[in-house]
Design an enzyme around this catalytic site. Sequence first.
Site, PDB file in Angstrom:
ATOM      1  N   CYS A   1      -2.435 -11.422  -6.158  1.00 44.74           N
ATOM      2  CA  CYS A   1      -1.524 -10.527  -6.117  1.00 44.74           C
ATOM      3  C   CYS A   1      -1.580  -9.756  -7.705  1.00 44.74           C
ATOM      4  CB  CYS A   1      -0.153 -11.081  -5.909  1.00 44.74           C
ATOM      5  SG  CYS A   1       0.055 -12.590  -7.179  1.00 44.74           S
TER       6      CYS A   1
ATOM      7  N   ARG B   1       0.464  -0.122  -4.546  1.00 45.73           N
ATOM      8  CA  ARG B   1      -0.436  -0.723  -5.730  1.00 45.73           C
ATOM      9  C   ARG B   1      -1.881  -0.811  -5.470  1.00 45.73           C
ATOM     10  NH1 ARG B   1       2.276  -5.465  -8.897  1.00 45.73           N
ATOM     11  NH2 ARG B   1       0.763  -4.888 -10.533  1.00 45.73           N
TER      12      ARG B   1
END
Length: 230
Positions: A186, A124
């Site tokens: 995050c 990611r």
Amino acid sequence: MERELSGKPSAGAGRHPLPAARDFAAAAQRWGINPDSEVVIYDGTRALAAARAWWLLRHAGLSKVRVLNGGLDAWTRAGYSLDIEEVKARPGSVELGWDKLPVIDIDEAEGFPGVLLDARAFERYTGASEPIDPRAGHIPGALSSPTTENLGADGRFLDPEALEVRFAQLGVHATEGGAGAVGAYCGSGVTAAHQILALVTIGISASLFPGSWSQYSSDPTRTPATGQTP
């Protein structure tokens, strides 16, 4: 997580924004927390949810808060029993505050002067995969530091010496780290709390970007970085 440890999601605030201070204080009283309570938090998701609750309680001013290392799996592996009955807490009387731990907003994250850690999975971070949020990539200048690397195979946090080595490789040192020197984000501000908990165990304070990638990637004026480098 969705009802008491987060506020209402939005593109402008992210998928798991911080709850309102008043709402969280009311929830803590429902949980039965009193001014002199020592709180231990556990979960079954390798401390990801527990770390969020830990961070919020510390942010609200409660000092005696711990996370059960290894969570429910560690409890059962140690041979302790489980109860299947519902527990109804007697309402507590704790009076909580807010803003006791450092946070940064989207602008501060984008121009963060210290080490900004991205706690998501590496794919990611690089932009190779983005299963949840509008755009792939990472905040320019951030370093990849997947939360999974804070843990051993048993789901427990690495010992302090191993954590010190891990973070030193990212330029974060226990003798230098501080809220202005280290930041964490995050996908939606939950996993980053786990990163901050790992850092606290070795004496390093870090700032949380609550909106995290879910907020940043939803803002068309921001330009994500991709690839393996910051």
